[in-house]
Scaffold this motif. Structure first.
Motif, PDB file in Angstrom:
ATOM      1  N   THR A 110      14.172 -20.344 -24.458  1.00  0.00           N
ATOM      2  CA  THR A 110      14.907 -21.454 -23.836  1.00  0.00           C
ATOM      3  C   THR A 110      14.687 -22.755 -24.590  1.00  0.00           C
ATOM      4  O   THR A 110      15.638 -23.489 -24.883  1.00  0.00           O
ATOM      5  CB  THR A 110      14.484 -21.615 -22.364  1.00  0.00           C
TER       6      THR A 110
ATOM      7  N   SER B  90      24.067 -16.910 -21.347  1.00  0.00           N
ATOM      8  CA  SER B  90      22.831 -16.254 -20.937  1.00  0.00           C
ATOM      9  C   SER B  90      22.942 -14.746 -21.104  1.00  0.00           C
ATOM     10  O   SER B  90      23.945 -14.135 -20.729  1.00  0.00           O
ATOM     11  CB  SER B  90      22.525 -16.587 -19.472  1.00  0.00           C
TER      12      SER B  90
ATOM     13  N   ASP C  29      20.699 -12.412 -19.714  1.00  0.00           N
ATOM     14  CA  ASP C  29      19.547 -12.180 -18.839  1.00  0.00           C
ATOM     15  C   ASP C  29      20.031 -11.615 -17.514  1.00  0.00           C
ATOM     16  O   ASP C  29      20.802 -12.254 -16.805  1.00  0.00           O
ATOM     17  CB  ASP C  29      18.794 -13.494 -18.612  1.00  0.00           C
TER      18      ASP C  29
ATOM     19  N   LEU D 107      19.133 -13.971 -14.441  1.00  0.00           N
ATOM     20  CA  LEU D 107      19.738 -15.300 -14.287  1.00  0.00           C
ATOM     21  C   LEU D 107      21.138 -15.252 -13.684  1.00  0.00           C
ATOM     22  O   LEU D 107      21.668 -16.289 -13.269  1.00  0.00           O
ATOM     23  CB  LEU D 107      19.790 -16.025 -15.633  1.00  0.00           C
TER      24      LEU D 107
ATOM     25  N   LYS E  93      14.646 -19.591 -14.519  1.00  0.00           N
ATOM     26  CA  LYS E  93      15.984 -20.118 -14.808  1.00  0.00           C
ATOM     27  C   LYS E  93      15.863 -21.527 -15.402  1.00  0.00           C
ATOM     28  O   LYS E  93      15.010 -22.316 -14.973  1.00  0.00           O
ATOM     29  CB  LYS E  93      16.801 -20.165 -13.521  1.00  0.00           C
TER      30      LYS E  93
ATOM     31  N   HIS F 129      26.332 -24.001 -20.076  1.00  0.00           N
ATOM     32  CA  HIS F 129      25.715 -22.685 -19.932  1.00  0.00           C
ATOM     33  C   HIS F 129      26.686 -21.751 -19.209  1.00  0.00           C
ATOM     34  O   HIS F 129      27.418 -22.184 -18.324  1.00  0.00           O
ATOM     35  CB  HIS F 129      24.418 -22.775 -19.122  1.00  0.00           C
TER      36      HIS F 129
ATOM     37  N   ILE G 198      25.244 -17.749 -15.628  1.00  0.00           N
ATOM     38  CA  ILE G 198      24.107 -18.091 -14.773  1.00  0.00           C
ATOM     39  C   ILE G 198      24.650 -18.395 -13.383  1.00  0.00           C
ATOM     40  O   ILE G 198      25.672 -19.075 -13.243  1.00  0.00           O
ATOM     41  CB  ILE G 198      23.331 -19.296 -15.332  1.00  0.00           C
TER      42      ILE G 198
ATOM     43  N   GLY H 279      18.541 -14.820 -24.415  1.00  0.00           N
ATOM     44  CA  GLY H 279      17.954 -14.084 -23.302  1.00  0.00           C
ATOM     45  C   GLY H 279      17.196 -12.862 -23.780  1.00  0.00           C
ATOM     46  O   GLY H 279      17.079 -12.603 -24.978  1.00  0.00           O
TER      47      GLY H 279
END
Length: 325
Positions: A19, A35, A37, A40, A51, A62, A65, A101
């Motif tokens: 991050t 992202s 992930d 998230l 997060k 972003h 998320i 991620g």
């Protein structure tokens, strides 16, 4: 910027500094962050998923998320479709997609395409969950070994999520998942990628960061967050994908009195370390550029790598980490 869709991939194990490095790159290049992930994506799961803060997300756009409820699920196939769409969309606005991620299955889908596997079936999933509750996951693993020995041999007998999916695929398709994968994959997108993978040269360095981050999460109110999730989502159970995220299951079981606070912390840290180990194993299987995560000059090194990539120059030899990780 090239007409061919292109993107920077910044992957690595949990707590390796992805991050912070992504935000450094956002200060130097016109990026939008996608992202990568699987935690998230869930709303109201902020602390335990590490997060990015509202301030960090305000630094640049972003994506992917807070897009679904903890009661829903999000698959590699959904990520594949969303990420491909976003990469093209971001580049059409003259920006550079930066994918960040640690969900390595998502990267694999992006880089190598997807196998033609059947979609999830809610009724069958419920049946398999009931069988697992009665028999235990080692017994379910034994069942998988009869249906698909090639897949079973790769999985730990307690890897509930992957055993569950492999059994589901076998029962829905009538074929072993390993055979379906071997039949061929959907072509990967024709993009240019700079696939950077943070690789800690000292495992102890990463373990210390994991323990420290877990401590900070507790100070930020992680247990209160889990209590709120349970209160606000009465249908939430440990069988849902959201509660399989590391830390959440352990917090839930601690709140149910299965073990005390100290054991909860120990189990939470251990689960996170196991996740990091799996992430590194996945990384070794992908065609990526490993980068020493412990280098002091990492922000400048990655910035130079991005500049070379955009100019269509090969990456500098000094970028690649050639040691064990």
């Amino acid at each position: 910027m090239s007409d061919t869709p292109q993107a920077i991939l910044l992957m690595g194990p949990t707590a390796s500094g992805k991050t912070g490095l992504a935000l450094e790159l956002a200060h130097r290049f016109p990026v939008e962050i996608i992202s990568v992930d699987s935690a998230l994506v869930y709303r109201d799961m902020d602390i335990g998923s590490a997060k990015p803060s509202s301030e960090e997300m305000a630094a640049c756009p972003h994506h992917l998320i807070d897009i679904i409820s903890p009661l829903q699920s999000y698959s590699a196939a959904q990520f594949h479709a969303d990420a491909n769409r976003l990469i093209v969309d971001i580049q059409s606005r003259g920006k550079l997609p930066l994918l960040v991620g640690g969900t390595m299955l998502y990267y694999k889908a992006l880089l190598e395409g997807l196998s033609d596997l059947p979609q999830a079936d809610a009724a069958l999933r419920a049946e398999l969950d009931a069988d697992a509750a009665r028999l235990g996951w080692p017994a379910m693993h034994a069942r998988l070994a009869e249906l698909d020995p090639a897949t079973a041999v790769r999985l730990n007998p307690n890897d509930s999520q992957r055993i569950h999916r492999a059994l589901e695929v076998c029962l829905l398709s009538g074929k072993p998942m390993s055979a379906l994968i071997a039949q061929g994959k959907e072509a990967a997108a024709d993009f240019r990628f700079l696939p950077l993978a943070l690789a800690p040269r000292e495992r102890g360095w990463l373990h210390s960061r994991i323990a420290e981050r877990f401590r900070i999460m507790l100070e930020q109110g992680f247990l209160d967050e889990v209590s709120r999730l349970r209160a606000n989502y009465p249908e939430l159970t440990l069988n849902l994908p959201s509660m399989r995220c590391v830390g959440y299951r352990q917090a839930w079981e601690h709140q149910d009195g299965q073990y005390g606070f100290d054991e909860f912390v120990e189990r939470g840290v251990a689960a996170t370390r196991q996740l990091a180990k799996r992430q590194l194993t996945w990384t070794r299987s992908l065609d990526v550029i490993p980068v020493d995560a412990q280098r002091d000059d990492l922000p400048g090194l990655l910035s130079s790598a991005v500049e070379d990539f955009l100019a269509e120059r090969p990456p500098a030899d000094s970028l690649r980490y050639n040691g064990d990780f």
